[in-house]
Design an enzyme around this catalytic site. Structure first.
Site, short mmCIF file in Angstrom:
data_model
loop_
_atom_site.label_atom_id
_atom_site.label_comp_id
_atom_site.label_asym_id
_atom_site.label_seq_id
_atom_site.Cartn_x
_atom_site.Cartn_y
_atom_site.Cartn_z
N CYS A 1 0.84 -1.19 0.00
CA CYS A 1 0.00 0.00 0.00
C CYS A 1 0.88 1.25 0.00
O CYS A 1 1.80 1.37 0.83
CB CYS A 1 -0.91 -0.01 1.22
SG CYS A 1 -1.94 1.46 1.39
N CYS B 1 0.44 3.12 3.55
CA CYS B 1 0.91 2.61 4.85
C CYS B 1 1.97 1.51 4.74
O CYS B 1 2.47 1.06 5.78
CB CYS B 1 -0.27 2.11 5.67
SG CYS B 1 -1.03 0.60 5.04
N CYS C 1 -7.12 -1.44 1.32
CA CYS C 1 -6.05 -1.93 2.17
C CYS C 1 -6.67 -2.26 3.53
O CYS C 1 -7.38 -1.43 4.11
CB CYS C 1 -4.97 -0.86 2.33
SG CYS C 1 -3.72 -1.28 3.56
N CYS D 1 -5.13 0.36 6.36
CA CYS D 1 -5.45 1.80 6.45
C CYS D 1 -6.77 2.16 5.76
O CYS D 1 -7.20 3.31 5.84
CB CYS D 1 -4.32 2.65 5.88
SG CYS D 1 -4.15 2.58 4.08
N CYS E 1 -8.11 -5.69 -10.22
CA CYS E 1 -7.76 -4.58 -11.09
C CYS E 1 -7.40 -3.39 -10.19
O CYS E 1 -8.28 -2.78 -9.59
CB CYS E 1 -8.96 -4.26 -12.00
SG CYS E 1 -8.60 -3.04 -13.26
#
Length: 166
Positions: free
Chosen positions: A82, A85, A130, A133, A154
């Site tokens: 991510c 984070c 995610c 976060c 995607c």
């Protein structure tokens, strides 16, 4: 008079909508509940940390233009994390060329991606976040490689950073 009655009846018929035709789209903000994630920051903190494009995608559920991701043609071995984070999301060995213009994976790292439903473009889609976060990543579809999972995650490349294997 008969013609007016027919036109009125037709107009009334076309104006009627049954409940089965309505789609309810309730986001966490609209319902007054908000999903809780381990990493919590204020909007100002996210704005200060992320680039404009990362903020647009991760915090406002935006979409980057197809073919613009730096990760689209990346062939290195490693882990996609991510961009907000650093939480590990996808392994390079699950990445494939979907021909869509966005990085695509046939599976996420188990437990590291959260899912919700959205109707933003008029039909039901599974949105990916995610799990650490809550950042918007993209969507998962059921048109991926049949020889593996059949899934196509995607993902907006701007929502990802890449950590090469050592």
């Amino acid at each position: 008079m008969k013609n007016i009655a027919i036109v009125f009846t037709c107009a009334l018929f076309l104006a009627c909508r049954g409940n089965s035709q309505e789609t309810t789209q309730t986001s966490a903000e609209e319902s007054g509940t908000e999903a809780s994630y381990p990493v919590q920051k204020t909007d100002a903190e996210w704005r200060a940390q992320l680039t404009d494009m990362e903020y647009y995608i991760l915090r406002k559920a935006g979409t980057e233009n197809p073919g613009t991701s730096e990760w689209l043609r990346n062939k290195e071995k490693g882990t996609y994390v991510c961009a907000a984070c650093g939480h590990p999301l996808f392994k390079s060995e699950t990445k494939f060329d979907s021909g869509t213009g966005w990085p695509s994976f046939d599976r996420a790292i188990e437990g590291n991606v959260a899912y919700s439903i959205d109707y933003k473009i008029g039909y039901k889609r599974t949105e990916e976040h995610c799990a650490n976060c809550g950042g918007h990543l993209g969507h998962v579809f059921e048109d991926g490689p049949r020889e593996t999972t059949g899934e196509r995650h995607c993902i907006n490349g701007a929502a990802l950073d890449f950590v090469p294997n050592q």
